[in-house]
Design a protein around this motif. Structure first.
Motif, PDB file in Angstrom:
ATOM      1  N   THR A 179       0.831  -1.209   0.000  1.00  0.00           N
ATOM      2  CA  THR A 179       0.000   0.000   0.000  1.00  0.00           C
ATOM      3  C   THR A 179       0.862   1.254   0.000  1.00  0.00           C
ATOM      4  O   THR A 179       0.555   2.237  -0.693  1.00  0.00           O
ATOM      5  CB  THR A 179      -0.943   0.004   1.217  1.00  0.00           C
ATOM      6  OG1 THR A 179      -1.724  -1.191   1.187  1.00  0.00           O
ATOM      7  CG2 THR A 179      -1.866   1.195   1.193  1.00  0.00           C
ATOM      8  N   LEU A 220       1.933   1.864  -3.481  1.00  0.00           N
ATOM      9  CA  LEU A 220       0.830   2.383  -4.294  1.00  0.00           C
ATOM     10  C   LEU A 220       0.633   3.881  -4.069  1.00  0.00           C
ATOM     11  O   LEU A 220       0.506   4.662  -5.012  1.00  0.00           O
ATOM     12  CB  LEU A 220      -0.479   1.652  -3.938  1.00  0.00           C
ATOM     13  CG  LEU A 220      -0.795   0.337  -4.653  1.00  0.00           C
ATOM     14  CD1 LEU A 220      -2.160  -0.161  -4.207  1.00  0.00           C
ATOM     15  CD2 LEU A 220      -0.778   0.500  -6.160  1.00  0.00           C
ATOM     16  N   THR A 250      -9.501   6.254  -6.913  1.00  0.00           N
ATOM     17  CA  THR A 250      -9.132   4.993  -6.262  1.00  0.00           C
ATOM     18  C   THR A 250     -10.377   4.304  -5.728  1.00  0.00           C
ATOM     19  O   THR A 250     -11.376   4.965  -5.401  1.00  0.00           O
ATOM     20  CB  THR A 250      -8.166   5.220  -5.087  1.00  0.00           C
ATOM     21  OG1 THR A 250      -8.894   5.751  -3.962  1.00  0.00           O
ATOM     22  CG2 THR A 250      -7.034   6.170  -5.444  1.00  0.00           C
ATOM     23  N   MET A 254      -6.740   3.399  -9.287  1.00  0.00           N
ATOM     24  CA  MET A 254      -6.033   2.545  -8.326  1.00  0.00           C
ATOM     25  C   MET A 254      -7.051   1.644  -7.646  1.00  0.00           C
ATOM     26  O   MET A 254      -8.034   2.112  -7.073  1.00  0.00           O
ATOM     27  CB  MET A 254      -5.297   3.387  -7.281  1.00  0.00           C
ATOM     28  CG  MET A 254      -4.373   2.552  -6.392  1.00  0.00           C
ATOM     29  SD  MET A 254      -5.164   1.935  -4.897  1.00  0.00           S
ATOM     30  CE  MET A 254      -4.715   3.195  -3.726  1.00  0.00           C
ATOM     31  N   LEU A 265      -3.419   0.775 -11.361  1.00  0.00           N
ATOM     32  CA  LEU A 265      -2.456   0.342 -10.339  1.00  0.00           C
ATOM     33  C   LEU A 265      -3.199  -0.511  -9.325  1.00  0.00           C
ATOM     34  O   LEU A 265      -4.278  -0.139  -8.871  1.00  0.00           O
ATOM     35  CB  LEU A 265      -1.838   1.551  -9.632  1.00  0.00           C
ATOM     36  CG  LEU A 265      -1.206   2.640 -10.496  1.00  0.00           C
ATOM     37  CD1 LEU A 265      -0.732   3.801  -9.623  1.00  0.00           C
ATOM     38  CD2 LEU A 265      -0.048   2.085 -11.293  1.00  0.00           C
ATOM     39  N   SER A 266      -2.597  -1.647  -8.957  1.00  0.00           N
ATOM     40  CA  SER A 266      -3.271  -2.499  -7.980  1.00  0.00           C
ATOM     41  C   SER A 266      -2.273  -3.423  -7.296  1.00  0.00           C
ATOM     42  O   SER A 266      -1.070  -3.394  -7.602  1.00  0.00           O
ATOM     43  CB  SER A 266      -4.375  -3.330  -8.649  1.00  0.00           C
ATOM     44  OG  SER A 266      -5.179  -3.960  -7.664  1.00  0.00           O
ATOM     45  N   THR A 267      -2.789  -4.234  -6.353  1.00  0.00           N
ATOM     46  CA  THR A 267      -1.938  -5.189  -5.632  1.00  0.00           C
ATOM     47  C   THR A 267      -2.508  -6.597  -5.765  1.00  0.00           C
ATOM     48  O   THR A 267      -3.697  -6.788  -6.035  1.00  0.00           O
ATOM     49  CB  THR A 267      -1.834  -4.836  -4.126  1.00  0.00           C
ATOM     50  OG1 THR A 267      -3.104  -5.067  -3.494  1.00  0.00           O
ATOM     51  CG2 THR A 267      -1.402  -3.402  -3.925  1.00  0.00           C
TER      52      THR A 267
END
Length: 552
Positions: free
Chosen positions: A319, A322, A338, A379, A403-405
């Motif tokens: 995080t 990010l 986001t 995001m 953008l991500s995880t």
């Protein structure tokens, strides 16, 4: 123990001159400070030198207070005003002997005072001033609240809103003190653990969990109830897990606290995740990237479209990466939106949306709504399921930077994980721009770092990766790092940018081994290699890097 003055001892050992002693004694008369404090403030000696003289010249043991779980009954033997005035705390009792940690174990007036107050023979040991102040604050402040609670402890069914809502009630003061002490020690999490016979408070600092306090079992109900009240959880519901959050001020910073309750065999376990809003990472330079990795990361996030994924296990700093990326690209002419669960840090100029699963507002649904808001950059807090993955792919293919995880072990396995979730290889190949995999390792404490010669095994590991003549450092242990030799954490990374050849391999759904072989030929720097490069410049240790990377 022969009564020897600390000043004379320091002159005898050559650490200070007679003139410096005379200067410090003059200062002591004027300020009423202890002689040791005056010498340290004037820069004539360090606290570590003072401890070493007392330990090696007079044989007075040095203790690390953070390792001691001090019994409440011991704390009650010495009044708080005495502990504060003389900077001391009791740590052990054996027969008629009481072991007391002191900032100045040669303060014979204090020792006589203790002997008369407690009736025990006093065995002094030395501890750093910072550790003593922290311990006195922790044990005495909480102890007073514990005593008040125990004197007027209501049964759980008799608890009323007024008692639990009041900031001045003993249980409120105790809970606040526990949280503030944890923040002061840079803890990321606080665990309130119900056991069969007691109720334990543990904190996680730099990834390591340790017991901080042990409270009586019958205090469990009031503490748990107070935590649930301030987190806006259902105080009557004890059979189901719950999630909440609250804000408070500690160390002059606003902290956001996420709260999770979980029913266990001995009652509800509550874990607080501490997010220090004043310490939020905001710049890519603060993430610990090597210069080459920082350049690659910037290239990834400055592309007009595609998906950039940051991967790693829970608590690996995804995080933070990010948010740093968003902060880097946040400009007036870019619309950034986001969708998060939860929103961890508020960012100026960015539209942040909170997921609410209870009302059906999922990541997937949030993403669909975002696409109608004319975004340039999206995001997504985490890609958890096929619906979110498909929406992220579609967004990237329609001209958005996403953008991500994702939870994966390394960069290469992220490709396979995406395909295993049900995304067609041609979509992955078309949409995926880059992957950043990362872990956190403990950073060598800068206050007590010292060069050392590595073991044969450490040198062999470094040589295997072409690292010769490294500058190895290890923390000796000091009050700043709680004698651990480590203070804070640093990320180690690997950067995977998908070139045309790699995209073709993904399209053909080749194996992880094939990807790795291709990347190795291109000089791909793995997390292990990046970590060892940081070892070679004294930022962390070989053991930390191996612990973080070789368990996969």
């Amino acid at each position: 123990m022969a009564k020897k003055r600390i000043g004379d001892l320091l002159v005898e050992t050559g650490l200070i001159t007679a003139d410096q002693l005379a200067d410090a004694l003059e200062d002591q008369k004027r300020t009423k400070k202890r002689l040791g404090d005056s010498l340290i403030l004037k820069g004539y000696i360090t606290e570590q030198q003072l401890i070493e003289v007392l330990e090696f010249q007079l044989g007075i043991p040095h203790v690390s207070l953070y390792k001691y779980q001090i019994d409440r009954s011991l704390v009650q033997l010495i009044p708080e005003n005495l502990a504060i005035r003389h900077q001391l705390i009791p740590i052990q009792k054996s027969g008629n002997k009481l072991t007391v940690a002191m900032a100045d174990p040669l303060d014979y007036y204090a020792i006589d005072d203790l002997r008369m107050t407690t009736g025990f023979q006093i065995e002094p040991v030395i501890a750093t001033k910072e550790e003593l102040q922290r311990a006195i604050s922790r044990y005495y402040s909480i102890q007073e609240s514990v005593k008040e609670i125990l004197q007027n402890l209501p049964k759980e069914e008799e608890l009323n809103d007024e008692q639990l809502q009041s900031e001045e009630s003993p249980v409120s003061r105790m809970v606040n003190q526990i949280i503030k002490n944890a923040v002061h020690q840079r803890a990321s999490d606080i665990h309130f653990d119900p056991q069969e016979h007691d109720f334990r408070v543990r904190i996680r600092v730099d990834g390591i969990l340790r017991t901080e306090q042990t409270l009586p079992k019958h205090m469990q109900g009031v503490v748990t109830a107070r935590l649930k009240i301030i987190s806006k959880l259902n105080i009557a519901e004890k059979r189901l897990p719950q999630d909440g959050r609250f804000q408070m001020t500690a160390d002059y910073n606003v902290i956001d606290v996420r709260v999770s309750s979980l029913p266990t065999a001995y009652g509800e376990k509550i874990v607080l995740r501490i997010l220090d809003l004043g310490q939020a990472i905001k710049q890519i330079e603060q993430l610990g990237f090597s210069s080459n990795n920082a350049n690659q990361f910037r290239q990834m996030i400055r592309k007009p479209y595609g998906i950039v994924l940051i991967t790693g296990p829970t608590g690996s700093g995804k995080t933070s990466s990010l948010y740093a990326a968003l902060n880097e690209i946040n400009k007036e002419d870019i619309n950034i939106i986001t969708v998060e669960d939860p929103i961890e840090y508020r960012l100026e100029g960015i539209n942040q949306v909170q997921v609410n699963e209870k009302i059906g507002f999922t990541f997937g649904r949030g993403l669909r709504s975002i696409l109608r808001q004319d975004p340039n950059v999206i995001m997504v807090g985490e890609i958890r399921d096929l619906e979110t993955a498909e929406m992220a792919i579609r967004s990237a293919l329609t001209g958005h930077l996403v953008l991500s995880t994702l939870h994966t072990n390394d960069a290469v396995s992220t490709i396979t994980r995406f395909i295993d979730m049900g995304i067609e290889p041609f979509l992955v190949s078309s949409a995926l721009t880059g992957i950043v995999a990362q872990r956190l390792v403990r950073r060598v404490c800068t206050e007590c770092a010292a060069p050392y010669t590595g073991t044969e095994e450490e040198i062999e590991v470094l040589n295997r990766f072409g690292i010769t003549n490294p500058i190895l450092k290890k923390g000796r242990g000091c009050s700043k790092c709680n004698r651990t030799g480590y203070r804070g954490r640093i990320a180690i990374h690997e950067m995977l940018s998908l070139d045309d050849q790699l995209k073709q391999m993904v399209l053909n759904k080749q194996s992880d081994a094939s990807y790795r072989s291709y990347l190795a030929d291109k000089g791909f720097v793995t997390m292990l290699q990046d970590g060892l490069n940081k070892v070679a410049i004294g930022l962390t240790t070989v053991q930390e890097v191996l612990n973080a990377t070789t368990s996969d």
